[in-house]
Write a protein that holds these residues in place. Structure first.
Motif, short mmCIF file in Angstrom:
data_model
loop_
_atom_site.label_atom_id
_atom_site.label_comp_id
_atom_site.label_asym_id
_atom_site.label_seq_id
_atom_site.Cartn_x
_atom_site.Cartn_y
_atom_site.Cartn_z
N SER A 2 0.80 -1.21 0.00
CA SER A 2 0.00 0.00 0.00
C SER A 2 0.84 1.27 0.00
O SER A 2 0.38 2.30 -0.46
N ASP A 3 2.08 1.21 0.51
CA ASP A 3 2.90 2.41 0.53
C ASP A 3 3.77 2.54 -0.72
O ASP A 3 4.57 3.45 -0.83
N GLN A 4 3.57 1.66 -1.69
CA GLN A 4 4.29 1.77 -2.95
C GLN A 4 3.68 2.88 -3.79
O GLN A 4 2.50 3.19 -3.69
N ILE A 5 4.50 3.47 -4.63
CA ILE A 5 4.02 4.50 -5.53
C ILE A 5 3.35 3.84 -6.73
O ILE A 5 3.92 2.97 -7.36
N LYS A 6 2.14 4.28 -7.01
CA LYS A 6 1.46 3.76 -8.21
C LYS A 6 2.11 4.38 -9.43
O LYS A 6 2.38 5.56 -9.48
N ARG A 7 2.36 3.54 -10.42
CA ARG A 7 2.98 4.00 -11.65
C ARG A 7 1.90 4.34 -12.66
O ARG A 7 0.99 3.55 -12.87
N PRO A 8 2.00 5.49 -13.32
CA PRO A 8 1.02 5.78 -14.37
C PRO A 8 1.23 4.85 -15.56
O PRO A 8 2.30 4.30 -15.75
N ALA A 9 0.16 4.66 -16.33
CA ALA A 9 0.23 3.77 -17.50
C ALA A 9 1.42 4.14 -18.37
O ALA A 9 1.64 5.29 -18.68
N GLY A 10 2.16 3.12 -18.72
CA GLY A 10 3.28 3.32 -19.63
C GLY A 10 4.54 3.86 -18.99
O GLY A 10 5.52 4.11 -19.68
N GLU A 11 4.56 4.06 -17.67
CA GLU A 11 5.77 4.55 -17.03
C GLU A 11 6.90 3.56 -17.28
O GLU A 11 6.70 2.36 -17.34
N ALA A 12 8.07 4.08 -17.42
CA ALA A 12 9.28 3.29 -17.69
C ALA A 12 9.18 2.59 -19.04
O ALA A 12 9.85 1.62 -19.29
N GLY A 13 8.32 3.11 -19.92
CA GLY A 13 8.20 2.55 -21.26
C GLY A 13 7.52 1.19 -21.30
O GLY A 13 7.66 0.47 -22.28
N ILE A 14 6.80 0.84 -20.27
CA ILE A 14 6.15 -0.48 -20.24
C ILE A 14 4.66 -0.31 -20.50
O ILE A 14 3.92 0.21 -19.67
N ASN A 15 4.26 -0.75 -21.68
CA ASN A 15 2.85 -0.71 -22.07
C ASN A 15 2.24 -2.10 -22.13
O ASN A 15 1.05 -2.25 -21.98
N ARG A 16 3.09 -3.09 -22.38
CA ARG A 16 2.62 -4.48 -22.48
C ARG A 16 3.70 -5.39 -21.91
O ARG A 16 4.87 -5.23 -22.21
N VAL A 17 3.27 -6.36 -21.10
CA VAL A 17 4.20 -7.30 -20.47
C VAL A 17 3.70 -8.72 -20.68
O VAL A 17 2.49 -8.96 -20.66
N VAL A 18 4.63 -9.65 -20.91
CA VAL A 18 4.28 -11.07 -21.02
C VAL A 18 4.64 -11.73 -19.70
O VAL A 18 5.81 -11.74 -19.29
N LEU A 19 3.64 -12.27 -19.03
CA LEU A 19 3.79 -12.90 -17.73
C LEU A 19 3.83 -14.41 -17.87
O LEU A 19 2.95 -15.00 -18.50
N ALA A 20 4.84 -15.04 -17.29
CA ALA A 20 4.87 -16.50 -17.17
C ALA A 20 3.78 -16.84 -16.15
O ALA A 20 3.94 -16.59 -14.95
N TYR A 21 2.69 -17.41 -16.62
CA TYR A 21 1.47 -17.54 -15.82
C TYR A 21 1.07 -19.00 -15.64
O TYR A 21 0.81 -19.71 -16.61
N SER A 22 1.00 -19.42 -14.38
CA SER A 22 0.58 -20.79 -14.09
C SER A 22 -0.91 -20.88 -13.80
O SER A 22 -1.49 -21.96 -13.87
N GLY A 23 -1.52 -19.78 -13.45
CA GLY A 23 -2.92 -19.78 -13.02
C GLY A 23 -3.06 -19.99 -11.53
O GLY A 23 -4.15 -19.97 -10.99
N GLY A 24 -1.93 -20.18 -10.85
CA GLY A 24 -1.94 -20.35 -9.41
C GLY A 24 -2.06 -19.02 -8.68
O GLY A 24 -2.16 -17.96 -9.29
N LEU A 25 -2.05 -19.09 -7.37
CA LEU A 25 -2.24 -17.90 -6.55
C LEU A 25 -1.18 -16.83 -6.81
O LEU A 25 -1.51 -15.67 -7.04
N ASP A 26 0.10 -17.20 -6.77
CA ASP A 26 1.16 -16.21 -6.92
C ASP A 26 1.07 -15.45 -8.25
O ASP A 26 1.08 -14.22 -8.27
N THR A 27 0.99 -16.20 -9.36
CA THR A 27 0.99 -15.49 -10.64
C THR A 27 -0.34 -14.80 -10.92
O THR A 27 -0.37 -13.82 -11.67
N SER A 28 -1.42 -15.23 -10.28
CA SER A 28 -2.69 -14.50 -10.42
C SER A 28 -2.63 -13.17 -9.68
O SER A 28 -3.11 -12.15 -10.18
N VAL A 29 -2.03 -13.16 -8.50
CA VAL A 29 -1.84 -11.90 -7.77
C VAL A 29 -0.91 -10.99 -8.58
O VAL A 29 -1.16 -9.79 -8.71
N ILE A 30 0.14 -11.56 -9.14
CA ILE A 30 1.09 -10.78 -9.95
C ILE A 30 0.38 -10.19 -11.17
O ILE A 30 0.60 -9.03 -11.52
#
Length: 164
Positions: A2-30
């Motif tokens: 909660s004390d992290q700074i929210k990043r505006p869309a596209g900050e640091a040049g990141i508009n799209r990310v590919v997530l290694a996704y298992s469907g489990g709890l950790d990667t769903s939270v991520i």
């Protein structure tokens, strides 16, 4: 978080990310964290390495979390995994501490390889994984990413989160 700074869309040049996704709890939270904290579009990649019935629930969960169907990749990598990773590992008699087969760890470079391929296909700026800072999986993923694309941005949530 909660004390992290929210990043505006596209900050640091990141508009799209590919997530290694298992469907489990950790990667769903991520997945949700990437959407909210980075304000970016998330593409999920689930590697089919033989886990069978876990694949369709991962797709369904990604859809429930707002991922477009065309941005959900579930790729059958079983043949490549066995031929190019498992057999060479067995021929080398590669065992962890001389006792355990390296099934999960040997899969990470293949997952990283396919993630980078998908990132190129979909025009992603970054890749992400759910490996914690406690193990070697983060090294396996990230060395694979950087070997294949030295300029890719890597988002490793477990290193960013302040969970003390």
């Amino acid at each position: 978080m909660s004390d992290q700074i929210k990043r505006p869309a596209g900050e640091a040049g990141i508009n799209r990310v590919v997530l290694a996704y298992s469907g489990g709890l950790d990667t769903s939270v991520i997945l949700k964290w990437l959407q909210t904290e980075y304000g970016c579009e998330v593409v999920t990649f689930t590697a089919d390495l033989g886990q069978g019935e876990e694949l369709e629930p991962a797709r369904a969960k990604a859809e429930l979390m707002g991922i477009k169907r065309e941005h959900i990749f579930i790729d059958d990598l079983r043949e490549e995994f066995v031929k190019d990773y498992v057999f060479p590992m067995m021929r080398a008699n590669a065992l962890y501490e001389g006792l355990y087969l390296l099934g999960t760890s040997i899969a990470r470079p293949l997952i990283a390889k396919r993630q980078i391929e998908i990132a190129k296909m979909v025009g992603a700026d970054a890749v992400s994984h759910g490996a914690t800072g406690k193990g070697n999986d983060q090294v396996r993923f990230e060395l694979g990413y950087y070997a294949l694309n030295p300029d890719i941005k890597v988002i490793a949530p477990w290193r960013e989160w302040d969970l003390t």
